[in-house]
Structure formats: structure tokens, C-alpha cells
Design a protein around this motif. Sequence first.
Motif, PDB file in Angstrom:
ATOM      1  N   VAL A  96       0.618  -1.278   0.108  1.00  0.00           N
ATOM      2  CA  VAL A  96      -0.050  -0.111   0.109  1.00  0.00           C
ATOM      3  C   VAL A  96       0.819   1.168  -0.012  1.00  0.00           C
ATOM      4  CG1 VAL A  96      -1.629   1.367   1.513  1.00  0.00           C
ATOM      5  CG2 VAL A  96      -1.895  -0.978   1.086  1.00  0.00           C
ATOM      6  N   ILE A  97       1.953   1.289   0.994  1.00  0.00           N
ATOM      7  CA  ILE A  97       2.884   2.557   0.880  1.00  0.00           C
ATOM      8  C   ILE A  97       3.593   2.742  -0.350  1.00  0.00           C
ATOM      9  CG2 ILE A  97       4.827   3.300   1.947  1.00  0.00           C
ATOM     10  CD1 ILE A  97       4.045   1.959   4.494  1.00  0.00           C
ATOM     11  N   ALA A  98       3.976   1.662  -1.091  1.00  0.00           N
ATOM     12  CA  ALA A  98       4.574   1.729  -2.068  1.00  0.00           C
ATOM     13  C   ALA A  98       3.818   2.487  -3.285  1.00  0.00           C
ATOM     14  CB  ALA A  98       5.199   0.674  -2.725  1.00  0.00           C
ATOM     15  N   LEU A  99       2.289   1.834  -3.457  1.00  0.00           N
ATOM     16  CA  LEU A  99       1.648   1.882  -4.517  1.00  0.00           C
ATOM     17  C   LEU A  99       1.092   3.457  -4.511  1.00  0.00           C
ATOM     18  CD1 LEU A  99      -0.455  -1.556  -4.517  1.00  0.00           C
ATOM     19  CD2 LEU A  99       0.998  -0.682  -6.477  1.00  0.00           C
ATOM     20  N   LEU A 100       0.579   3.521  -3.138  1.00  0.00           N
ATOM     21  CA  LEU A 100       0.076   5.134  -3.020  1.00  0.00           C
ATOM     22  C   LEU A 100       1.116   6.442  -3.173  1.00  0.00           C
ATOM     23  CD1 LEU A 100      -2.528   4.359  -0.422  1.00  0.00           C
ATOM     24  CD2 LEU A 100      -2.953   4.615  -2.767  1.00  0.00           C
ATOM     25  N   PHE A 101       2.194   6.119  -2.819  1.00  0.00           N
ATOM     26  CA  PHE A 101       3.055   7.144  -2.774  1.00  0.00           C
ATOM     27  C   PHE A 101       3.539   7.391  -4.134  1.00  0.00           C
ATOM     28  CE2 PHE A 101       4.564   6.983   1.758  1.00  0.00           C
ATOM     29  CZ  PHE A 101       4.070   8.252   1.997  1.00  0.00           C
ATOM     30  N   ALA A 102       3.600   6.167  -5.047  1.00  0.00           N
ATOM     31  CA  ALA A 102       3.967   6.283  -6.370  1.00  0.00           C
ATOM     32  C   ALA A 102       2.893   6.798  -7.280  1.00  0.00           C
ATOM     33  CB  ALA A 102       4.457   4.914  -6.757  1.00  0.00           C
ATOM     34  N   GLY A 103       1.622   6.471  -6.881  1.00  0.00           N
ATOM     35  CA  GLY A 103       0.559   6.898  -7.508  1.00  0.00           C
ATOM     36  C   GLY A 103       0.342   8.537  -7.473  1.00  0.00           C
ATOM     37  N   VAL A 104       0.586   8.923  -6.099  1.00  0.00           N
ATOM     38  CA  VAL A 104       0.388  10.439  -5.962  1.00  0.00           C
ATOM     39  C   VAL A 104       1.636  11.127  -6.863  1.00  0.00           C
ATOM     40  CG1 VAL A 104       0.657  12.231  -4.356  1.00  0.00           C
ATOM     41  CG2 VAL A 104      -0.642  10.340  -4.040  1.00  0.00           C
ATOM     42  N   LEU A 105       2.897  10.607  -6.677  1.00  0.00           N
ATOM     43  CA  LEU A 105       3.724  11.285  -7.609  1.00  0.00           C
ATOM     44  C   LEU A 105       3.527  11.407  -9.005  1.00  0.00           C
ATOM     45  CD1 LEU A 105       6.959  12.306  -7.647  1.00  0.00           C
ATOM     46  CD2 LEU A 105       7.711  10.089  -7.540  1.00  0.00           C
ATOM     47  N   PHE A 106       3.091  10.142  -9.780  1.00  0.00           N
ATOM     48  CA  PHE A 106       2.985   9.998 -10.949  1.00  0.00           C
ATOM     49  C   PHE A 106       1.853  10.867 -11.464  1.00  0.00           C
ATOM     50  CE2 PHE A 106       4.538   5.850 -12.773  1.00  0.00           C
ATOM     51  CZ  PHE A 106       5.897   6.569 -12.215  1.00  0.00           C
ATOM     52  N   ARG A 107       0.764  11.219 -10.369  1.00  0.00           N
ATOM     53  CA  ARG A 107      -0.312  12.163 -10.731  1.00  0.00           C
ATOM     54  C   ARG A 107       0.218  13.580 -11.037  1.00  0.00           C
ATOM     55  NH1 ARG A 107      -3.397  11.637 -13.729  1.00  0.00           N
ATOM     56  NH2 ARG A 107      -4.510   9.853 -13.148  1.00  0.00           N
ATOM     57  N   TRP A 108       1.043  13.784 -10.049  1.00  0.00           N
ATOM     58  CA  TRP A 108       1.709  15.298 -10.240  1.00  0.00           C
ATOM     59  C   TRP A 108       2.570  15.461 -11.528  1.00  0.00           C
ATOM     60  CZ3 TRP A 108       0.331  19.663  -8.107  1.00  0.00           C
ATOM     61  CH2 TRP A 108      -0.254  19.750  -6.814  1.00  0.00           C
ATOM     62  N   ILE A 109       3.327  14.174 -11.513  1.00  0.00           N
ATOM     63  CA  ILE A 109       4.021  14.513 -12.768  1.00  0.00           C
ATOM     64  C   ILE A 109       3.414  14.523 -14.430  1.00  0.00           C
ATOM     65  CG2 ILE A 109       5.590  13.206 -14.461  1.00  0.00           C
ATOM     66  CD1 ILE A 109       6.762  12.014 -11.553  1.00  0.00           C
ATOM     67  N   PHE A 110       2.215  13.659 -14.165  1.00  0.00           N
ATOM     68  CA  PHE A 110       1.397  13.980 -15.346  1.00  0.00           C
ATOM     69  C   PHE A 110       0.725  15.336 -15.481  1.00  0.00           C
ATOM     70  CE2 PHE A 110      -2.887  13.692 -17.116  1.00  0.00           C
ATOM     71  CZ  PHE A 110      -2.718  13.201 -18.459  1.00  0.00           C
ATOM     72  N   LEU A 111       0.529  15.938 -14.470  1.00  0.00           N
ATOM     73  CA  LEU A 111      -0.083  17.363 -14.483  1.00  0.00           C
ATOM     74  C   LEU A 111       0.834  18.396 -15.108  1.00  0.00           C
ATOM     75  CD1 LEU A 111      -2.228  17.387 -11.191  1.00  0.00           C
ATOM     76  CD2 LEU A 111      -3.122  17.124 -13.663  1.00  0.00           C
ATOM     77  N   THR A 112       2.206  18.201 -15.173  1.00  0.00           N
ATOM     78  CA  THR A 112       3.118  18.928 -15.704  1.00  0.00           C
ATOM     79  C   THR A 112       3.334  18.904 -17.244  1.00  0.00           C
ATOM     80  OG1 THR A 112       4.980  17.421 -15.301  1.00  0.00           O
ATOM     81  CG2 THR A 112       4.667  18.685 -13.746  1.00  0.00           C
ATOM     82  N   GLY A 113       2.434  17.702 -17.613  1.00  0.00           N
ATOM     83  CA  GLY A 113       2.735  17.343 -19.398  1.00  0.00           C
ATOM     84  C   GLY A 113       3.888  16.927 -19.704  1.00  0.00           C
ATOM     85  N   ARG A 114       4.805  16.626 -18.883  1.00  0.00           N
ATOM     86  CA  ARG A 114       6.096  15.982 -19.444  1.00  0.00           C
ATOM     87  C   ARG A 114       6.316  14.519 -19.419  1.00  0.00           C
ATOM     88  NH1 ARG A 114      10.483  19.230 -15.172  1.00  0.00           N
ATOM     89  NH2 ARG A 114       9.558  21.426 -16.029  1.00  0.00           N
ATOM     90  N   ALA A 115       5.405  13.741 -19.044  1.00  0.00           N
ATOM     91  CA  ALA A 115       5.417  12.211 -19.265  1.00  0.00           C
ATOM     92  C   ALA A 115       3.902  11.635 -19.336  1.00  0.00           C
ATOM     93  CB  ALA A 115       6.048  11.826 -18.233  1.00  0.00           C
ATOM     94  N   ALA A 116       3.421  11.516 -20.678  1.00  0.00           N
ATOM     95  CA  ALA A 116       1.963  11.288 -20.951  1.00  0.00           C
ATOM     96  C   ALA A 116       1.665   9.757 -20.054  1.00  0.00           C
ATOM     97  CB  ALA A 116       1.706  11.038 -22.291  1.00  0.00           C
ATOM     98  N   PHE A 117       2.655   8.945 -19.947  1.00  0.00           N
ATOM     99  CA  PHE A 117       2.589   7.527 -19.533  1.00  0.00           C
ATOM    100  C   PHE A 117       2.098   7.529 -18.089  1.00  0.00           C
ATOM    101  CE2 PHE A 117       6.629   8.055 -18.080  1.00  0.00           C
ATOM    102  CZ  PHE A 117       6.755   7.213 -16.948  1.00  0.00           C
ATOM    103  N   THR A 118       2.432   8.725 -17.421  1.00  0.00           N
ATOM    104  CA  THR A 118       2.315   8.630 -15.938  1.00  0.00           C
ATOM    105  C   THR A 118       0.611   9.085 -15.714  1.00  0.00           C
ATOM    106  OG1 THR A 118       2.785  11.099 -15.951  1.00  0.00           O
ATOM    107  CG2 THR A 118       4.601   9.566 -15.619  1.00  0.00           C
ATOM    108  N   GLY A 119       0.028   9.402 -16.499  1.00  0.00           N
ATOM    109  CA  GLY A 119      -1.515   9.577 -16.420  1.00  0.00           C
ATOM    110  C   GLY A 119      -2.113   8.339 -16.004  1.00  0.00           C
ATOM    111  N   PRO A 120      -2.246   7.299 -17.085  1.00  0.00           N
ATOM    112  CA  PRO A 120      -2.841   6.052 -16.803  1.00  0.00           C
ATOM    113  C   PRO A 120      -2.308   5.158 -15.802  1.00  0.00           C
ATOM    114  CG  PRO A 120      -1.981   5.974 -18.748  1.00  0.00           C
ATOM    115  CD  PRO A 120      -1.792   7.467 -18.444  1.00  0.00           C
ATOM    116  N   ALA A 121      -0.846   5.453 -15.546  1.00  0.00           N
ATOM    117  CA  ALA A 121      -0.046   4.720 -14.497  1.00  0.00           C
ATOM    118  C   ALA A 121      -0.397   5.061 -13.125  1.00  0.00           C
ATOM    119  CB  ALA A 121       1.325   4.999 -14.697  1.00  0.00           C
ATOM    120  N   ALA A 122      -0.634   6.510 -12.951  1.00  0.00           N
ATOM    121  CA  ALA A 122      -1.087   7.021 -11.840  1.00  0.00           C
ATOM    122  C   ALA A 122      -2.542   6.428 -11.282  1.00  0.00           C
ATOM    123  CB  ALA A 122      -1.246   8.625 -11.765  1.00  0.00           C
ATOM    124  N   ALA A 123      -3.439   6.464 -12.262  1.00  0.00           N
ATOM    125  CA  ALA A 123      -4.568   5.961 -11.958  1.00  0.00           C
ATOM    126  C   ALA A 123      -4.842   4.641 -11.515  1.00  0.00           C
ATOM    127  CB  ALA A 123      -5.654   5.943 -13.389  1.00  0.00           C
TER     128      ALA A 123
END
Length: 275
Positions: free
Chosen positions: A14-41
Amino acid sequence: MSLASLHPQVVHFVIALLFAGVLFRWIFLTGRAAFTGPAAAALLLAGTLGAVVAVKSGTDAHGPVERVPGARTAVVEHEEWGERTRNIFLVVAALEIGALIPAAARWRKGAQVASALVGLAGAFSLYEAAEHGGELVYAYAGGVGIRSGNPDDVGRLLVAGLYHQAMLDRKAGKPVDAARLIDQLAQRSPEDTGARLLTIESLIVDKQDGQAALAALARFPARPDSRFVRFRVGLLRADAFALVGMPDSAKAILQAMAQEFANNRAIEDRLGKLK
């Protein structure tokens, strides 16, 4: 069905998945890595499901731990932070699911931003839950020795507690208390070589009885098969001889040991003191 025994495994995922998910969602919002959007979800949804299981397994596990004197407050705090984290990420999961619905495409960006913001609060809550969980395990021995239900594990927990408290008592200048605890430890593990060596060490360090230590060491072979046992027995023999006023015998043992255990600090320190 009780999930208590699965709690340690689940919470780490849980710790690994949720921390990574929050990080990927913020990266996706920067528009720099499209793959992080579906990965975050995917990470946030899987992590939230894991958080639900973690709370259930933690609730199943807390009973025996909570009954340990002094541990109840730590258990309750950890449980509250865990439930708070689950609830926050259920909101995050709802936002992520909403962003995935084709009919709500016009709201997708807003839902993702909201998910990222709520996710930050969830990440803080997750950190607090993990920190309180670590405190419960390492400061209160919560769950240690009892998770498997094996009586031998509980026995090892008690032996470990006796050992560490004895070392603290010795360090605090309480040799009588240290010796008493080591005697209890030895009574629980009479055939264990480590326990026998600790008893002999206590005769030397805590009871200052070199003669009794030499008598106990006489039951060990002159050269034990185990390298570790050879080292421990050799040091104890040298210490016992030094204690009874036979420094030449102690020095001879240490010099012989120095051939096998070259550049060993413990041996060098003892030889230095004898000189």
C-alpha cells in the motif's frame, strides 16, 4: 475470515503503490510524461484497494497487541491514521474513476487536479500511519513473535527482551540485574550455545567470578568446530584468566587467536590492556 497475519505484507505494498501513484499524478499534470497519467490511475486504484485490506487486516491483528500493557495508545493512534488514510484515498479513487468516464471528459482535468491535491493530504496521512506503525513495532514490539501463532516465536521474543534489557542494565551499572536476566534467559534456552556463552560472559562481567567461568568453559572443546564459537570461547577464556590473576595465560590465548583472527580489534584491545 481473519487477515491479521497478512497485515505486514499488505501495508508495504500500500505504501509503495500510493506514494508512487500520487507522485505520478503530479508528474502527469506537468505534461512532461504522458504515460504517468494512466499509470497514476492504476497505482492509486490498486493502492486504495490495498488500503481497505490493510485496515481490515490491522483491525483483525490489533487485539493481542492492544492488550500488552502500555501499548494501547500506540495501537489506537496507528489504527486511526490508517483509517484516515483509507478514507482520503477512497475520495482519490472516486476522483480517478470519475476522470476515466468518457461522458465526463469535460471535467477530467479538474478531477485529476483534485485527485492530485487530495492525494497530497493522503500522502501525509499515509506517512503518519506508517510512522505510527513503525513505532508500534519497534518501540512496543507490536505483533513481533505472535503473528504466526507459533509458541516458539513467542519464546524467542521473550529471550530477545531478556537479552536486550540485560545489556541495558549492564551498561547502566546494574550488574546484579543484568546477571539475573541472563540467568532467566539461560533457563529458557539451556541447550543453546549462545545462551551458554552469555551465561559465562555474565560470570565474568557481572559476577566477577573468573573461577566459575573457567569451570564452565572447560565443558567446551579446546578447539570448537565453529569459527564463531572458537572466537567467543577464546575471548572468554582470556578474560577469565585475566580476572583470576593469570595474565600470562590470557596473553598466550590471545596471541594464538591473533594468528587465526588477524587484525581483530577485540583481540588487539585485550592484548594492549594486558601489556
